[in-house]
Design an enzyme around this catalytic site. Structure first.
Site, PDB file in Angstrom:
ATOM      1  N   LYS A   4       7.115  -1.275 -13.783  1.00 14.73           N
ATOM      2  CA  LYS A   4       8.466  -1.766 -13.043  1.00 14.73           C
ATOM      3  C   LYS A   4       8.274  -2.928 -14.319  1.00 14.73           C
ATOM      4  O   LYS A   4       7.521  -3.689 -14.557  1.00 14.73           O
ATOM      5  CB  LYS A   4       8.312  -2.253 -11.827  1.00 14.73           C
ATOM      6  CG  LYS A   4       9.241  -3.027 -11.329  1.00 14.73           C
ATOM      7  CD  LYS A   4       9.619  -3.204 -10.201  1.00 14.73           C
ATOM      8  CE  LYS A   4       8.597  -4.220  -9.281  1.00 14.73           C
ATOM      9  NZ  LYS A   4       8.614  -4.353  -7.866  1.00 14.73           N
TER      10      LYS A   4
ATOM     11  N   TRP B 214       2.452   2.816  -2.386  1.00 18.32           N
ATOM     12  CA  TRP B 214       2.373   3.630  -3.560  1.00 18.32           C
ATOM     13  C   TRP B 214       1.112   4.505  -3.353  1.00 18.32           C
ATOM     14  O   TRP B 214       0.834   5.687  -3.813  1.00 18.32           O
ATOM     15  CB  TRP B 214       2.434   2.990  -4.834  1.00 18.32           C
ATOM     16  CG  TRP B 214       3.807   2.820  -5.133  1.00 18.32           C
ATOM     17  CD1 TRP B 214       5.084   2.826  -4.507  1.00 18.32           C
ATOM     18  CD2 TRP B 214       4.480   2.576  -6.714  1.00 18.32           C
ATOM     19  NE1 TRP B 214       6.202   2.588  -5.235  1.00 18.32           N
ATOM     20  CE2 TRP B 214       5.747   2.444  -6.546  1.00 18.32           C
ATOM     21  CE3 TRP B 214       3.879   2.619  -7.818  1.00 18.32           C
ATOM     22  CZ2 TRP B 214       6.440   2.221  -7.750  1.00 18.32           C
ATOM     23  CZ3 TRP B 214       4.627   2.635  -8.881  1.00 18.32           C
ATOM     24  CH2 TRP B 214       6.051   2.212  -9.072  1.00 18.32           C
TER      25      TRP B 214
ATOM     26  N   GLY C 217       0.704  -1.229   0.032  1.00 17.45           N
ATOM     27  CA  GLY C 217       0.027   0.011   0.064  1.00 17.45           C
ATOM     28  C   GLY C 217       0.794   1.282  -0.143  1.00 17.45           C
ATOM     29  O   GLY C 217       0.191   2.408   0.139  1.00 17.45           O
TER      30      GLY C 217
ATOM     31  N   ASP D  84       3.589  -1.341 -10.214  1.00 16.77           N
ATOM     32  CA  ASP D  84       4.941  -1.977  -9.607  1.00 16.77           C
ATOM     33  C   ASP D  84       4.746  -3.393  -9.085  1.00 16.77           C
ATOM     34  O   ASP D  84       5.499  -3.866  -8.585  1.00 16.77           O
ATOM     35  CB  ASP D  84       4.945  -1.074  -8.014  1.00 16.77           C
ATOM     36  CG  ASP D  84       6.286  -1.368  -7.207  1.00 16.77           C
ATOM     37  OD1 ASP D  84       7.318  -1.644  -7.975  1.00 16.77           O
ATOM     38  OD2 ASP D  84       6.425  -1.288  -6.053  1.00 16.77           O
TER      39      ASP D  84
ATOM     40  N   ASP E 182      -4.620  -5.495  -5.974  1.00 13.42           N
ATOM     41  CA  ASP E 182      -3.719  -6.539  -5.851  1.00 13.42           C
ATOM     42  C   ASP E 182      -4.433  -7.597  -5.672  1.00 13.42           C
ATOM     43  O   ASP E 182      -5.629  -7.984  -5.204  1.00 13.42           O
ATOM     44  CB  ASP E 182      -2.638  -6.135  -4.589  1.00 13.42           C
ATOM     45  CG  ASP E 182      -1.595  -6.803  -4.669  1.00 13.42           C
ATOM     46  OD1 ASP E 182      -0.576  -6.082  -4.890  1.00 13.42           O
ATOM     47  OD2 ASP E 182      -1.570  -7.824  -4.383  1.00 13.42           O
TER      48      ASP E 182
ATOM     49  N   ASP F  69      -7.085 -10.779  -9.129  1.00 14.88           N
ATOM     50  CA  ASP F  69      -5.793 -11.192 -10.012  1.00 14.88           C
ATOM     51  C   ASP F  69      -5.998 -10.416 -11.274  1.00 14.88           C
ATOM     52  O   ASP F  69      -6.881 -10.830 -11.979  1.00 14.88           O
ATOM     53  CB  ASP F  69      -5.997 -12.718 -10.119  1.00 14.88           C
ATOM     54  CG  ASP F  69      -4.692 -13.372 -11.060  1.00 14.88           C
ATOM     55  OD1 ASP F  69      -4.087 -12.268 -11.641  1.00 14.88           O
ATOM     56  OD2 ASP F  69      -4.480 -14.423 -11.267  1.00 14.88           O
TER      57      ASP F  69
HETATM   58  C1  LIG Z   1       6.382  -4.719  -5.117  1.00 15.11           C
HETATM   59  S1  LIG Z   1       4.900  -5.196  -4.618  1.00 15.11           S
HETATM   60  C2  LIG Z   1       4.195  -3.719  -4.681  1.00 15.11           C
HETATM   61  C3  LIG Z   1       4.372  -2.922  -3.677  1.00 15.11           C
HETATM   62  C4  LIG Z   1       3.570  -1.453  -3.575  1.00 15.11           C
HETATM   63  N1  LIG Z   1       3.744  -0.563  -4.770  1.00 15.11           N
HETATM   64  C5  LIG Z   1       3.806  -0.508  -2.378  1.00 15.11           C
HETATM   65  O1  LIG Z   1       4.478   0.298  -2.561  1.00 15.11           O
HETATM   66  O2  LIG Z   1       3.335  -1.085  -1.315  1.00 15.11           O
HETATM   67  C6  LIG Z   1       4.400  -6.111  -6.098  1.00 15.11           C
HETATM   68  C7  LIG Z   1       2.523  -6.409  -5.887  1.00 15.11           C
HETATM   69  O3  LIG Z   1       2.256  -7.064  -7.198  1.00 15.11           O
HETATM   70  C8  LIG Z   1       1.236  -7.733  -7.172  1.00 15.11           C
HETATM   71  N2  LIG Z   1       0.908  -8.730  -7.913  1.00 15.11           N
HETATM   72  C9  LIG Z   1       1.801  -9.657  -8.755  1.00 15.11           C
HETATM   73  N3  LIG Z   1       0.960 -10.089  -9.569  1.00 15.11           N
HETATM   74  C10 LIG Z   1      -0.093  -9.725  -9.623  1.00 15.11           C
HETATM   75  C11 LIG Z   1      -1.390  -9.992 -10.188  1.00 15.11           C
HETATM   76  N4  LIG Z   1      -1.419 -11.031 -11.294  1.00 15.11           N
HETATM   77  N5  LIG Z   1      -2.825  -9.408  -9.852  1.00 15.11           N
HETATM   78  C12 LIG Z   1      -2.540  -8.447  -8.876  1.00 15.11           C
HETATM   79  N6  LIG Z   1      -1.516  -8.173  -8.445  1.00 15.11           N
HETATM   80  C13 LIG Z   1      -0.277  -8.713  -8.431  1.00 15.11           C
HETATM   81  C14 LIG Z   1       1.818  -8.667  -5.480  1.00 15.11           C
HETATM   82  O4  LIG Z   1       0.840  -9.202  -4.991  1.00 15.11           O
HETATM   83  C15 LIG Z   1       2.579  -7.424  -4.868  1.00 15.11           C
HETATM   84  O5  LIG Z   1       1.783  -7.034  -3.876  1.00 15.11           O
END
Ligand SMILES: C[S@@+](CC[C@H](N)C(=O)[O-])C[C@H]1O[C@@H](n2cnc3c(N)ncnc32)[C@H](O)[C@@H]1O
Length: 199
Positions: free
Chosen positions: A153, A56, A54, A113, A74, A92
Protein backbone atom coordinates in the site's frame (compact mmCIF):
# COMPACT_ATOMS: atom_id res chain seq x y z
CA UNK A 1 -20.61 8.94 -5.16
CA UNK A 2 -22.71 10.67 -2.47
CA UNK A 3 -21.17 10.73 1.05
CA UNK A 4 -24.26 8.87 2.37
CA UNK A 5 -23.74 6.00 -0.13
CA UNK A 6 -20.02 5.80 0.59
CA UNK A 7 -20.70 5.60 4.35
CA UNK A 8 -23.15 2.76 3.71
CA UNK A 9 -20.43 0.84 1.83
CA UNK A 10 -17.87 1.52 4.63
CA UNK A 11 -20.32 0.25 7.26
CA UNK A 12 -21.09 -2.80 5.13
CA UNK A 13 -17.41 -3.86 5.08
CA UNK A 14 -16.95 -3.26 8.83
CA UNK A 15 -20.04 -5.32 9.68
CA UNK A 16 -19.05 -8.09 7.28
CA UNK A 17 -15.57 -8.27 8.90
CA UNK A 18 -17.10 -8.57 12.39
CA UNK A 19 -19.51 -11.27 11.20
CA UNK A 20 -16.76 -13.27 9.48
CA UNK A 21 -14.35 -13.05 12.45
CA UNK A 22 -11.74 -10.68 11.01
CA UNK A 23 -10.42 -7.88 13.23
CA UNK A 24 -10.39 -5.30 10.42
CA UNK A 25 -12.26 -4.51 7.23
CA UNK A 26 -8.93 -4.20 5.39
CA UNK A 27 -9.17 -7.96 4.81
CA UNK A 28 -11.51 -7.28 1.87
CA UNK A 29 -8.81 -5.29 0.08
CA UNK A 30 -6.48 -8.30 0.16
CA UNK A 31 -9.34 -10.65 -0.71
CA UNK A 32 -10.23 -8.59 -3.79
CA UNK A 33 -6.63 -8.56 -5.06
CA UNK A 34 -6.17 -12.25 -4.26
CA UNK A 35 -9.39 -13.29 -6.00
CA UNK A 36 -8.44 -11.39 -9.11
CA UNK A 37 -4.73 -12.29 -9.31
CA UNK A 38 -4.69 -15.70 -7.53
CA UNK A 39 -1.76 -14.84 -5.27
CA UNK A 40 -2.26 -17.13 -2.28
CA UNK A 41 -1.99 -20.91 -2.59
CA UNK A 42 -1.71 -23.88 -0.20
CA UNK A 43 1.79 -24.48 1.18
CA UNK A 44 3.16 -20.97 0.53
CA UNK A 45 5.42 -18.92 2.81
CA UNK A 46 4.04 -15.40 3.31
CA UNK A 47 5.56 -12.34 5.00
CA UNK A 48 2.99 -9.76 6.21
CA UNK A 49 4.64 -6.42 7.11
CA UNK A 50 2.51 -4.16 9.34
CA UNK A 51 0.12 -7.00 10.21
CA UNK A 52 -1.86 -5.57 13.19
CA UNK A 53 -4.67 -6.10 14.04
CA UNK A 54 -4.24 -9.30 12.04
CA UNK A 55 -6.84 -9.58 9.26
CA UNK A 56 -4.41 -10.10 6.39
CA UNK A 57 -2.40 -12.71 8.34
CA UNK A 58 -5.62 -14.57 9.24
CA UNK A 59 -6.85 -14.49 5.64
CA UNK A 60 -3.45 -15.62 4.32
CA UNK A 61 -3.31 -18.43 6.93
CA UNK A 62 -6.63 -19.77 5.66
CA UNK A 63 -5.32 -19.80 2.09
CA UNK A 64 -1.85 -21.31 2.71
CA UNK A 65 -3.22 -23.94 5.11
CA UNK A 66 -1.35 -25.99 7.69
CA UNK A 67 1.51 -26.81 5.29
CA UNK A 68 2.20 -23.12 4.68
CA UNK A 69 3.54 -20.37 6.94
CA UNK A 70 2.60 -16.76 7.56
CA UNK A 71 4.98 -14.45 9.39
CA UNK A 72 3.37 -11.20 10.51
CA UNK A 73 5.35 -8.27 11.94
CA UNK A 74 4.04 -5.08 13.52
CA UNK A 75 5.28 -2.35 15.81
CA UNK A 76 2.12 -2.74 17.91
CA UNK A 77 0.96 -5.90 19.72
CA UNK A 78 -1.46 -8.10 17.78
CA UNK A 79 -4.22 -9.36 20.07
CA UNK A 80 -5.93 -11.77 17.61
CA UNK A 81 -5.72 -15.55 17.98
CA UNK A 82 -4.12 -17.28 15.01
CA UNK A 83 -3.89 -20.83 13.71
CA UNK A 84 -0.54 -22.63 14.22
CA UNK A 85 0.88 -21.75 10.77
CA UNK A 86 1.09 -18.07 11.82
CA UNK A 87 4.07 -16.53 13.64
CA UNK A 88 3.67 -12.97 14.90
CA UNK A 89 6.67 -10.80 15.77
CA UNK A 90 6.70 -7.36 17.35
CA UNK A 91 9.24 -4.93 15.86
CA UNK A 92 9.61 -1.46 14.39
CA UNK A 93 10.39 -2.41 10.81
CA UNK A 94 12.17 0.89 10.17
CA UNK A 95 14.70 -0.25 12.73
CA UNK A 96 14.58 -4.06 12.56
CA UNK A 97 17.10 -6.57 11.28
CA UNK A 98 16.03 -8.92 8.48
CA UNK A 99 17.82 -11.66 10.42
CA UNK A 100 14.55 -11.78 12.40
CA UNK A 101 13.00 -13.80 9.57
CA UNK A 102 15.85 -15.18 7.46
CA UNK A 103 15.30 -18.67 8.94
CA UNK A 104 11.79 -18.59 7.48
CA UNK A 105 12.77 -17.13 4.08
CA UNK A 106 12.51 -17.18 1.11
CA UNK A 107 8.88 -16.09 0.79
CA UNK A 108 6.41 -16.63 -2.05
CA UNK A 109 4.62 -13.42 -1.20
CA UNK A 110 5.60 -10.25 0.68
CA UNK A 111 2.63 -8.11 1.76
CA UNK A 112 2.75 -4.62 3.21
CA UNK A 113 -0.41 -2.85 4.33
CA UNK A 114 1.80 -0.56 6.46
CA UNK A 115 0.65 2.98 6.97
CA UNK A 116 2.13 5.78 9.04
CA UNK A 117 0.07 7.47 11.75
CA UNK A 118 -1.40 10.25 9.64
CA UNK A 119 -0.60 13.84 10.66
CA UNK A 120 -3.25 15.47 8.50
CA UNK A 121 -0.47 17.11 6.49
CA UNK A 122 -0.64 15.56 3.06
CA UNK A 123 3.04 15.89 2.08
CA UNK A 124 4.26 14.55 5.44
CA UNK A 125 1.89 11.55 5.26
CA UNK A 126 2.92 10.82 1.65
CA UNK A 127 6.64 11.00 2.53
CA UNK A 128 6.25 8.69 5.55
CA UNK A 129 4.20 6.20 3.52
CA UNK A 130 6.92 6.18 0.86
CA UNK A 131 9.58 5.56 3.50
CA UNK A 132 7.64 2.49 4.71
CA UNK A 133 7.29 1.22 1.12
CA UNK A 134 10.99 1.67 0.43
CA UNK A 135 11.79 -0.32 3.55
CA UNK A 136 9.26 -3.02 2.59
CA UNK A 137 10.93 -3.27 -0.83
CA UNK A 138 14.34 -3.56 0.80
CA UNK A 139 12.97 -6.58 2.72
CA UNK A 140 11.19 -8.02 -0.32
CA UNK A 141 14.26 -7.63 -2.50
CA UNK A 142 16.30 -9.92 -0.23
CA UNK A 143 13.57 -12.24 1.08
CA UNK A 144 11.23 -12.83 -1.88
CA UNK A 145 11.68 -15.87 -4.13
CA UNK A 146 12.25 -15.36 -7.84
CA UNK A 147 8.72 -15.77 -9.25
CA UNK A 148 7.19 -14.38 -6.02
CA UNK A 149 4.97 -11.30 -5.68
CA UNK A 150 5.16 -8.08 -3.63
CA UNK A 151 1.87 -6.35 -2.76
CA UNK A 152 2.05 -3.03 -0.94
CA UNK A 153 0.00 0.00 0.00
CA UNK A 154 1.23 3.49 -0.78
CA UNK A 155 -0.17 7.00 -0.38
CA UNK A 156 -0.04 8.39 -3.91
CA UNK A 157 2.49 11.12 -4.71
CA UNK A 158 4.92 12.12 -7.46
CA UNK A 159 7.85 10.59 -5.53
CA UNK A 160 5.74 7.47 -4.93
CA UNK A 161 5.17 7.17 -8.68
CA UNK A 162 8.93 7.37 -9.27
CA UNK A 163 9.45 4.61 -6.70
CA UNK A 164 6.80 2.39 -8.35
CA UNK A 165 8.36 2.96 -11.78
CA UNK A 166 11.74 1.91 -10.35
CA UNK A 167 10.31 -1.52 -9.43
CA UNK A 168 9.35 -2.35 -13.00
CA UNK A 169 12.76 -3.75 -13.98
CA UNK A 170 12.56 -6.33 -11.13
CA UNK A 171 9.12 -7.77 -11.93
CA UNK A 172 7.17 -9.08 -14.93
CA UNK A 173 4.31 -6.57 -14.36
CA UNK A 174 3.36 -3.71 -12.07
CA UNK A 175 -0.40 -3.43 -11.42
CA UNK A 176 -2.02 -0.48 -9.58
CA UNK A 177 -5.24 -1.27 -7.72
CA UNK A 178 -7.85 0.75 -5.83
CA UNK A 179 -9.89 -1.93 -4.01
CA UNK A 180 -13.61 -1.36 -3.46
CA UNK A 181 -13.17 -1.52 0.35
CA UNK A 182 -10.86 1.55 0.31
CA UNK A 183 -12.41 4.47 2.20
CA UNK A 184 -13.58 7.39 0.10
CA UNK A 185 -11.09 10.26 -0.15
CA UNK A 186 -8.20 7.99 0.85
CA UNK A 187 -4.86 8.70 -0.79
CA UNK A 188 -3.99 5.02 -0.70
CA UNK A 189 -3.58 2.68 -3.61
CA UNK A 190 -2.20 -0.84 -3.71
CA UNK A 191 0.56 -1.91 -6.02
CA UNK A 192 1.02 -5.50 -7.06
CA UNK A 193 4.57 -6.12 -8.25
CA UNK A 194 3.92 -9.41 -10.01
CA UNK A 195 6.47 -12.19 -10.46
CA UNK A 196 9.95 -11.17 -9.36
CA UNK A 197 12.16 -11.76 -12.35
CA UNK A 198 15.63 -11.95 -10.74
CA UNK A 199 17.49 -11.46 -7.46
C1 LIG B 1 -3.65 -0.55 8.12
S1 LIG B 1 -2.80 -1.33 9.41
C2 LIG B 1 -2.62 -2.96 8.80
C3 LIG B 1 -3.89 -3.75 8.84
C4 LIG B 1 -3.66 -5.23 8.59
N1 LIG B 1 -3.28 -5.47 7.20
C5 LIG B 1 -4.90 -6.03 8.88
O1 LIG B 1 -5.58 -6.40 7.90
O2 LIG B 1 -5.23 -6.28 10.03
C6 LIG B 1 -1.19 -0.68 9.22
C7 LIG B 1 -0.19 -1.22 10.26
O3 LIG B 1 1.12 -0.78 9.91
C8 LIG B 1 1.85 -0.78 11.13
N2 LIG B 1 3.11 -0.04 11.01
C9 LIG B 1 3.27 1.26 10.66
N3 LIG B 1 4.58 1.59 10.76
C10 LIG B 1 5.25 0.46 11.15
C11 LIG B 1 6.62 0.18 11.42
N4 LIG B 1 7.56 1.12 11.32
N5 LIG B 1 6.95 -1.08 11.81
C12 LIG B 1 6.00 -2.05 11.94
N6 LIG B 1 4.68 -1.82 11.70
C13 LIG B 1 4.31 -0.58 11.31
C14 LIG B 1 0.88 -0.11 12.10
O4 LIG B 1 1.24 -0.37 13.44
C15 LIG B 1 -0.46 -0.73 11.68
O5 LIG B 1 -0.79 -1.81 12.51
Amino acid sequence: MAIKDRKRIDDHYSQKARKEGFPARSVYKLEEVDQKHKLLKPGQQVLDLGCAPGSWSLYAAGKVGLKGRVVGIDITPVPATFPPQVTILEADLLDADKALVTDLAPFDLVLSDMAPKTMGRREVDQARSLELCQMAWDWAQSLLKVGGHFLFKIFQSQEGDDFIRGLASHFDKIIRIKPKATRSGSLEIFVLAYKKSHN
